[in-house]
Design an enzyme around this catalytic site. Sequence first.
Site, PDB file in Angstrom:
ATOM      1  N   ASP A  12       0.803  -1.297  -0.003  1.00  0.00           N
ATOM      2  CA  ASP A  12      -0.050  -0.112  -0.122  1.00  0.00           C
ATOM      3  C   ASP A  12       0.905   1.153  -0.034  1.00  0.00           C
ATOM      4  OD1 ASP A  12       0.823  -0.578   2.860  1.00  0.00           O
ATOM      5  OD2 ASP A  12      -0.703   0.626   3.452  1.00  0.00           O
ATOM      6  N   ASP A  16       7.070   3.438   3.795  1.00  0.00           N
ATOM      7  CA  ASP A  16       8.106   2.526   4.057  1.00  0.00           C
ATOM      8  C   ASP A  16       8.028   1.237   3.276  1.00  0.00           C
ATOM      9  OD1 ASP A  16       5.619   1.905   5.366  1.00  0.00           O
ATOM     10  OD2 ASP A  16       6.615   0.663   6.609  1.00  0.00           O
ATOM     11  N   ASN A 161      -0.204   0.525  16.909  1.00  0.00           N
ATOM     12  CA  ASN A 161       0.091   1.813  16.464  1.00  0.00           C
ATOM     13  C   ASN A 161      -1.199   2.706  15.996  1.00  0.00           C
ATOM     14  OD1 ASN A 161      -0.124   0.427  14.234  1.00  0.00           O
ATOM     15  ND2 ASN A 161       2.085   0.903  13.395  1.00  0.00           N
ATOM     16  N   GLU A 167      -2.602  -2.880  15.160  1.00  0.00           N
ATOM     17  CA  GLU A 167      -1.770  -2.507  14.207  1.00  0.00           C
ATOM     18  C   GLU A 167      -2.359  -2.067  12.907  1.00  0.00           C
ATOM     19  OE1 GLU A 167       0.544  -2.497  10.562  1.00  0.00           O
ATOM     20  OE2 GLU A 167      -0.758  -4.330  11.156  1.00  0.00           O
ATOM     21  N   HIS A 268       9.332  -0.484   8.727  1.00  0.00           N
ATOM     22  CA  HIS A 268       8.438  -1.732   9.122  1.00  0.00           C
ATOM     23  C   HIS A 268       8.866  -2.583   7.826  1.00  0.00           C
ATOM     24  CE1 HIS A 268       6.064   0.452  12.351  1.00  0.00           C
ATOM     25  NE2 HIS A 268       6.102   1.407  11.479  1.00  0.00           N
TER      26      HIS A 268
END
Length: 347
Positions: A12, A16, A161, A167, A268
Amino acid sequence: MPDPLPFIIDCDTGIDDSLALLYACASPEASIVGVTCVGGNVDAQQVALNTRAVLELAGREDIEVALGRETPLVRPVQTAPETHGPRGLGYAELPAPRRPLSDRHAADLIIEEARRRPGELTLITIGPLTNLGLAVLREPELPRLLRRWVLMGGSYRSAGNTAPTTEWNIHCDPEAAKVAFTAFAKPGLAARPLALGLDVTERAKFTPEHMGRLARRSGSQPDETLGDGGRESSSIASNPIVRFTADALRFYMEFHSRYDGFYGAFIHDPLAVAAALDPSLVRAEAVTVDVELGGTLTTGETVTDWRRVWGRPPNLDVAVEANAEEFLDRFVERVGGLAERLVNVAS
Ligand code: BDR
Ligand code: CA
């Protein structure tokens, strides 16, 4: 060197994610069969643009990029402009991609390529699991057709997060995550899926010092990656990959400085790609994980049976430790090396 590992990345893109794509393109042991796009950090159409633009930056216009379903299986679309910027690549600007999108749907690309080489293909998901959920609904044998599924998603022993226990990638499409986790709980898989959650990916802290090392490795001039206004200004690095990385990460570092208390960034998704290519970068434990769908506070939580109270067989290898230092060194070396090679090819 052994034959390169064929894999598909479902992403997506996202700051990162873009670094994960660069890392994959820079890795000699990797053979990228295709990249599939899912909405998450930005909407799915923007993901498809970003993904192709980043692959073209890396000199990989040849890679097929397919768009998937544009909404989560059940819930409305959510995006994260605060984290990744309005178009998903922070402050970085890339030219519009030249290569058109594939005419295959992302889920079909995954299924067809897995059927073409049963037991050989690794699927790496670094976004919400909508495309994979759809793919296993269309082809229930997919888990057995793949060599392995490696995912960035979940928080198994650590805090979330997005919500206190949730998450982002699982939060965006928890129903798809549940479908995928259930499908991959089947017996007879070549390997259990490897899950990298925030427990390990938040150890991959990329700092301005790493950025400087990457710029020097690439031979970019000047080797200072920032502009005259320091942290406030765009990069003036001569190397396009260094400039892109510095401008994208500046946005991400500002975000982490506001919310996580350090000027740097958790990268990540590149860690998930690196661990798919070299699982020795992490230590994992086999556990049973399910996804909360009916919580009032916890929907999207990856509920993990560490004490084995459910008595169900493990369905995931969850990474509990990572050699973050080795990974960050590898990232600097590989992406810096790719940046150097591409400039030399062009000149
Ligand atoms: C995950 O969420 C996204 O914002 C990142 O790209 C990463 O895949 C981390 O929770
Ligand atoms: Ca991502």
